[in-house]
Motif scaffolding. Structure first.
Motif, PDB file in Angstrom:
ATOM      1  N   GLU A  69      -4.905  -4.452 -11.501  1.00  0.00           N
ATOM      2  CA  GLU A  69      -6.347  -4.466 -11.708  1.00  0.00           C
ATOM      3  C   GLU A  69      -6.658  -4.727 -13.188  1.00  0.00           C
ATOM      4  O   GLU A  69      -5.775  -4.589 -14.044  1.00  0.00           O
ATOM      5  CB  GLU A  69      -6.946  -3.121 -11.290  1.00  0.00           C
ATOM      6  CG  GLU A  69      -6.753  -2.782  -9.805  1.00  0.00           C
ATOM      7  CD  GLU A  69      -7.706  -3.553  -8.884  1.00  0.00           C
ATOM      8  OE1 GLU A  69      -8.194  -4.639  -9.264  1.00  0.00           O
ATOM      9  OE2 GLU A  69      -7.966  -3.057  -7.770  1.00  0.00           O
ATOM     10  N   THR A  85      -3.784   2.506  -9.036  1.00  0.00           N
ATOM     11  CA  THR A  85      -4.955   2.953  -8.282  1.00  0.00           C
ATOM     12  C   THR A  85      -5.896   1.760  -8.117  1.00  0.00           C
ATOM     13  O   THR A  85      -6.216   1.099  -9.107  1.00  0.00           O
ATOM     14  CB  THR A  85      -5.682   4.079  -9.049  1.00  0.00           C
ATOM     15  OG1 THR A  85      -4.746   5.116  -9.324  1.00  0.00           O
ATOM     16  CG2 THR A  85      -6.849   4.635  -8.234  1.00  0.00           C
ATOM     17  N   LEU A  86      -6.326   1.491  -6.890  1.00  0.00           N
ATOM     18  CA  LEU A  86      -7.216   0.345  -6.657  1.00  0.00           C
ATOM     19  C   LEU A  86      -8.629   0.643  -7.146  1.00  0.00           C
ATOM     20  O   LEU A  86      -9.092   1.792  -7.083  1.00  0.00           O
ATOM     21  CB  LEU A  86      -7.264   0.012  -5.165  1.00  0.00           C
ATOM     22  CG  LEU A  86      -5.945  -0.459  -4.558  1.00  0.00           C
ATOM     23  CD1 LEU A  86      -6.137  -0.788  -3.077  1.00  0.00           C
ATOM     24  CD2 LEU A  86      -5.393  -1.679  -5.296  1.00  0.00           C
ATOM     25  N   THR A  87      -9.324  -0.396  -7.582  1.00  0.00           N
ATOM     26  CA  THR A  87     -10.743  -0.248  -7.927  1.00  0.00           C
ATOM     27  C   THR A  87     -11.549  -0.172  -6.625  1.00  0.00           C
ATOM     28  O   THR A  87     -11.088  -0.608  -5.557  1.00  0.00           O
ATOM     29  CB  THR A  87     -11.258  -1.450  -8.740  1.00  0.00           C
ATOM     30  OG1 THR A  87     -11.142  -2.622  -7.931  1.00  0.00           O
ATOM     31  CG2 THR A  87     -10.475  -1.623 -10.035  1.00  0.00           C
ATOM     32  N   ALA A  88     -12.771   0.356  -6.750  1.00  0.00           N
ATOM     33  CA  ALA A  88     -13.663   0.432  -5.585  1.00  0.00           C
ATOM     34  C   ALA A  88     -13.920  -0.978  -5.041  1.00  0.00           C
ATOM     35  O   ALA A  88     -13.982  -1.200  -3.826  1.00  0.00           O
ATOM     36  CB  ALA A  88     -14.969   1.096  -5.987  1.00  0.00           C
ATOM     37  N   ARG A  99     -10.975  -2.179  -2.955  1.00  0.00           N
ATOM     38  CA  ARG A  99     -10.932  -1.470  -1.661  1.00  0.00           C
ATOM     39  C   ARG A  99     -12.016  -2.029  -0.732  1.00  0.00           C
ATOM     40  O   ARG A  99     -11.789  -2.211   0.458  1.00  0.00           O
ATOM     41  CB  ARG A  99     -11.074   0.038  -1.860  1.00  0.00           C
ATOM     42  CG  ARG A  99      -9.827   0.615  -2.572  1.00  0.00           C
ATOM     43  CD  ARG A  99      -9.903   2.111  -2.754  1.00  0.00           C
ATOM     44  NE  ARG A  99      -9.850   2.828  -1.503  1.00  0.00           N
ATOM     45  CZ  ARG A  99     -10.729   3.734  -1.110  1.00  0.00           C
ATOM     46  NH1 ARG A  99     -11.766   4.039  -1.879  1.00  0.00           N
ATOM     47  NH2 ARG A  99     -10.579   4.337   0.047  1.00  0.00           N
ATOM     48  N   GLU A 127     -13.042   3.626   3.977  1.00  0.00           N
ATOM     49  CA  GLU A 127     -12.352   4.917   3.751  1.00  0.00           C
ATOM     50  C   GLU A 127     -10.878   4.831   4.143  1.00  0.00           C
ATOM     51  O   GLU A 127     -10.053   5.583   3.646  1.00  0.00           O
ATOM     52  CB  GLU A 127     -13.017   6.049   4.553  1.00  0.00           C
ATOM     53  CG  GLU A 127     -14.358   6.511   4.009  1.00  0.00           C
ATOM     54  CD  GLU A 127     -15.471   5.495   4.245  1.00  0.00           C
ATOM     55  OE1 GLU A 127     -15.472   4.871   5.328  1.00  0.00           O
ATOM     56  OE2 GLU A 127     -16.305   5.303   3.342  1.00  0.00           O
ATOM     57  N   TYR A 183       0.839  -1.203   0.000  1.00  0.00           N
ATOM     58  CA  TYR A 183       0.000   0.000   0.000  1.00  0.00           C
ATOM     59  C   TYR A 183       0.876   1.256   0.000  1.00  0.00           C
ATOM     60  O   TYR A 183       1.961   1.275   0.576  1.00  0.00           O
ATOM     61  CB  TYR A 183      -0.861   0.040   1.265  1.00  0.00           C
ATOM     62  CG  TYR A 183      -1.996  -0.955   1.286  1.00  0.00           C
ATOM     63  CD1 TYR A 183      -3.032  -0.882   0.363  1.00  0.00           C
ATOM     64  CD2 TYR A 183      -2.044  -1.961   2.248  1.00  0.00           C
ATOM     65  CE1 TYR A 183      -4.091  -1.788   0.404  1.00  0.00           C
ATOM     66  CE2 TYR A 183      -3.100  -2.867   2.294  1.00  0.00           C
ATOM     67  CZ  TYR A 183      -4.121  -2.768   1.360  1.00  0.00           C
ATOM     68  OH  TYR A 183      -5.158  -3.664   1.392  1.00  0.00           O
ATOM     69  N   PRO A 217      -6.110   2.355   1.598  1.00  0.00           N
ATOM     70  CA  PRO A 217      -5.444   3.287   0.678  1.00  0.00           C
ATOM     71  C   PRO A 217      -5.981   3.167  -0.744  1.00  0.00           C
ATOM     72  O   PRO A 217      -6.461   2.112  -1.161  1.00  0.00           O
ATOM     73  CB  PRO A 217      -3.977   2.836   0.746  1.00  0.00           C
ATOM     74  CG  PRO A 217      -3.829   2.194   2.081  1.00  0.00           C
ATOM     75  CD  PRO A 217      -5.148   1.519   2.336  1.00  0.00           C
ATOM     76  N   ARG A 218      -5.893   4.275  -1.491  1.00  0.00           N
ATOM     77  CA  ARG A 218      -6.341   4.263  -2.885  1.00  0.00           C
ATOM     78  C   ARG A 218      -5.217   3.826  -3.820  1.00  0.00           C
ATOM     79  O   ARG A 218      -5.489   3.344  -4.921  1.00  0.00           O
ATOM     80  CB  ARG A 218      -6.777   5.676  -3.316  1.00  0.00           C
ATOM     81  CG  ARG A 218      -8.065   6.081  -2.673  1.00  0.00           C
ATOM     82  CD  ARG A 218      -8.514   7.483  -3.069  1.00  0.00           C
ATOM     83  NE  ARG A 218      -9.698   7.799  -2.292  1.00  0.00           N
ATOM     84  CZ  ARG A 218     -10.920   7.375  -2.605  1.00  0.00           C
ATOM     85  NH1 ARG A 218     -11.115   6.671  -3.687  1.00  0.00           N
ATOM     86  NH2 ARG A 218     -11.942   7.680  -1.836  1.00  0.00           N
ATOM     87  N   HIS A 219      -3.973   4.028  -3.377  1.00  0.00           N
ATOM     88  CA  HIS A 219      -2.846   3.741  -4.259  1.00  0.00           C
ATOM     89  C   HIS A 219      -1.957   2.649  -3.677  1.00  0.00           C
ATOM     90  O   HIS A 219      -1.901   2.464  -2.455  1.00  0.00           O
ATOM     91  CB  HIS A 219      -2.032   5.018  -4.505  1.00  0.00           C
ATOM     92  CG  HIS A 219      -2.812   6.046  -5.242  1.00  0.00           C
ATOM     93  ND1 HIS A 219      -3.334   7.158  -4.638  1.00  0.00           N
ATOM     94  CD2 HIS A 219      -3.191   6.089  -6.536  1.00  0.00           C
ATOM     95  CE1 HIS A 219      -4.010   7.862  -5.536  1.00  0.00           C
ATOM     96  NE2 HIS A 219      -3.937   7.229  -6.693  1.00  0.00           N
TER      97      HIS A 219
END
Ligand code: GLP
Length: 261
Positions: free
Chosen positions: A144, A157-160, A163, A174, A70, A177-179
């Motif tokens: 992804e 960048t992770l997909t929804a 996550r 929330e 992450y 992490p997004r990345h």
């Protein structure tokens, strides 16, 4: 590709552990590629159990490279993949922490982190055996859908969906992490043996697409079809959507024991 439908997740873990131990016995300085996530846990628990029993090999000379990490968690956060693998496997096996490498997500070096990681893997002589799980959407490591089949270690960048899938390890989605930094599909293909493990009905569709569907960036795990030595270990639920399951079982059951994976 060798697809091995097994009876339980524990048997998936035991067969994976056999392959890892056989490699380390033959090459005490082996380079292991390690995945995190739930899928490899039965294998890791089995390796640790055997090591504690005194029946496993010594791991003192082994080196390990993590698949992914992450970006954005503080160093030492318990959900970093680095801390996770120390906790779940490498500390218990006695692999020194300085022999466990992972992509470096610290903000200062992020731009060059992928290239540095590729160079570290190359300098270690490459990965001998890469443990892999598979995401419900067919992702491999954190590649992804849409990832280049030739990609190298880089930021993603992770997909929804991913996550949400990984939110169980955090207080809320929330906080996921997004990345991430992840080995690319091209990086993974350079390992000498790919060992994918999957259990549970949630993986059945992704496994069928990866193993029997077309080679496509839309299912990153289908890249296994390009590898000369890929083993896919499945419990009955994960194997339930395979068209050729009967044949895979027949191949496995008639295989001589000395051959291994
Ligand atoms: C995670 C990891 C992958 C893992 C996959 C499946 O996000 N980055 O390495 O294989 O997704 O996870 P799990 O095994 O927990 O189902």
């Amino acid at each position: 590709m060798e697809v091995v439908p097994l009876a339980t997740p524990e048997e998936v873990g035991a067969v994976a552990a056999d392959a890892i131990e056989a490699l380390v016995r033959a090459h005490p300085d082996a380079v292991l590629g390690l995945a995190t996530g739930s899928s490899p846990l039965p294998a890791y628990q089995e390796l640790v159990r055997r090591h504690r029993d005194g029946t496993g090999p010594s791991y003192a000379g082994v080196r390990a490279f993590l698949l992914d990490e992450y970006v954005g968690l503080p160093a030492g956060h318990p959900q970093t993949y680095r801390e996770t693998i120390f906790r779940e496997l490498t500390d218990a096996l006695g692999i020194p922490r300085d022999r466990v490498a992972s992509p470096d997500p610290s903000p200062d070096g992020l731009a060059g982190a992928g290239a540095r990681y590729e160079e570290a893997i190359r300098a270690a002589g490459g990965v001998d055996l890469q443990v892999l799980g598979i995401g419900a959407d067919g992702h491999l490591a954190f590649n992804e859908p849409g990832s280049s089949l030739a990609s190298l270690t880089r930021i993603k960048t992770l997909t929804a969906q991913t996550r949400e899938d990984n939110a169980r390890f955090f207080a809320s989605v929330e906080e996921v992490p997004r990345h991430v930094l992840t080995q690319g599909l091209g990086t993974i293909l350079r390992a000498r043996h790919l060992l994918m493990v999957a259990s549970g009905a949630g993986k059945a569709e992704a496994v069928a697409a990866a193993v029997e569907g077309p080679l496509t960036a839309s299912c990153p795990a289908s890249v296994l079809q390009l590898h000369p030595r890929a083993s896919v270990l499945l419990d009955p639920a994960a194997a339930s959507r395979l068209a050729r399951a009967h044949y895979y079982r027949e191949v496995w059951s008639s295989k001589p024991g000395w051959q291994g994976l």
